[in-house]
Design a protein around this motif. Structure first.
Motif, PDB file in Angstrom:
ATOM      1  N   MET A   1      66.484 -90.634 -17.733  1.00 54.07           N
ATOM      2  CA  MET A   1      65.594 -91.708 -17.316  1.00 54.07           C
ATOM      3  C   MET A   1      65.554 -92.747 -18.429  1.00 54.07           C
ATOM      4  N   LYS A  60      58.196-101.761 -12.543  1.00 48.77           N
ATOM      5  CA  LYS A  60      57.079-101.001 -11.980  1.00 48.77           C
ATOM      6  C   LYS A  60      55.732-101.670 -12.234  1.00 48.77           C
ATOM      7  N   GLN A  78      59.095 -91.250  -9.389  1.00 50.82           N
ATOM      8  CA  GLN A  78      60.536 -91.454  -9.460  1.00 50.82           C
ATOM      9  C   GLN A  78      61.300 -90.215  -8.973  1.00 50.82           C
TER      10      GLN A  78
END
Length: 79
Positions: A1, A60, A78
Protein backbone atom coordinates in the motif's frame (compact mmCIF):
# COMPACT_ATOMS: atom_id res chain seq x y z
CA UNK A 1 0.00 0.00 0.00
CA UNK A 2 1.29 3.43 -0.90
CA UNK A 3 0.14 6.48 1.05
CA UNK A 4 0.93 10.00 -0.09
CA UNK A 5 0.63 13.21 1.89
CA UNK A 6 0.10 16.16 -0.45
CA UNK A 7 1.08 19.64 0.69
CA UNK A 8 3.75 22.24 1.11
CA UNK A 9 5.21 20.85 4.33
CA UNK A 10 3.06 23.04 6.57
CA UNK A 11 2.14 22.13 10.15
CA UNK A 12 -1.12 20.47 9.03
CA UNK A 13 0.75 18.35 6.47
CA UNK A 14 3.23 17.22 9.12
CA UNK A 15 0.41 16.38 11.54
CA UNK A 16 -1.38 14.35 8.86
CA UNK A 17 1.84 12.46 8.13
CA UNK A 18 2.32 11.73 11.84
CA UNK A 19 -1.28 10.48 12.11
CA UNK A 20 -0.79 8.26 9.06
CA UNK A 21 2.37 6.75 10.56
CA UNK A 22 0.52 6.15 13.82
CA UNK A 23 -2.38 4.46 12.00
CA UNK A 24 -0.22 2.05 10.01
CA UNK A 25 1.87 1.24 13.09
CA UNK A 26 -1.25 0.44 15.10
CA UNK A 27 -2.62 -1.71 12.28
CA UNK A 28 0.71 -3.46 11.74
CA UNK A 29 0.48 -3.18 7.96
CA UNK A 30 3.17 -2.75 5.35
CA UNK A 31 2.71 0.67 3.80
CA UNK A 32 5.02 3.35 2.46
CA UNK A 33 4.39 7.01 3.15
CA UNK A 34 5.59 9.60 0.66
CA UNK A 35 5.35 13.37 1.00
CA UNK A 36 4.54 15.26 -2.20
CA UNK A 37 5.51 18.89 -1.68
CA UNK A 38 5.87 20.10 -5.28
CA UNK A 39 2.74 22.19 -5.88
CA UNK A 40 2.60 21.15 -9.56
CA UNK A 41 2.56 17.49 -8.51
CA UNK A 42 -0.09 18.18 -5.87
CA UNK A 43 -2.28 19.88 -8.47
CA UNK A 44 -2.09 16.79 -10.71
CA UNK A 45 -4.26 15.07 -8.10
CA UNK A 46 -6.90 17.80 -8.38
CA UNK A 47 -6.29 18.86 -4.78
CA UNK A 48 -6.78 22.59 -4.33
CA UNK A 49 -6.68 22.64 -0.52
CA UNK A 50 -3.96 20.89 1.43
CA UNK A 51 -3.20 18.64 3.09
CA UNK A 52 -4.26 15.89 0.76
CA UNK A 53 -4.34 12.20 1.63
CA UNK A 54 -3.90 9.59 -1.11
CA UNK A 55 -4.03 5.80 -0.92
CA UNK A 56 -2.74 3.87 -3.93
CA UNK A 57 -3.11 6.92 -6.20
CA UNK A 58 -6.73 7.62 -5.13
CA UNK A 59 -7.43 10.90 -3.30
CA UNK A 60 -9.30 10.04 -0.09
CA UNK A 61 -9.31 13.43 1.63
CA UNK A 62 -8.11 16.99 1.25
CA UNK A 63 -8.32 20.25 3.14
CA UNK A 64 -8.33 18.70 6.61
CA UNK A 65 -6.12 16.80 9.01
CA UNK A 66 -7.48 13.28 9.41
CA UNK A 67 -7.11 11.60 12.79
CA UNK A 68 -5.34 8.24 13.07
CA UNK A 69 -8.77 6.62 13.60
CA UNK A 70 -10.15 8.20 10.41
CA UNK A 71 -7.08 7.04 8.47
CA UNK A 72 -7.52 3.49 9.76
CA UNK A 73 -11.11 3.46 8.48
CA UNK A 74 -9.95 4.60 5.04
CA UNK A 75 -7.24 1.92 4.97
CA UNK A 76 -9.69 -0.79 6.02
CA UNK A 77 -12.09 0.30 3.28
CA UNK A 78 -9.31 -0.38 0.74
CA UNK A 79 -9.23 -4.11 1.56
Amino acid sequence: MEIKILGSGCANCKKLEANAREAIAEMGIDASITKVEDIKEVMKYGVMRTPGFVIDEKVKSYGKVLSAAEIKKLIQAQD
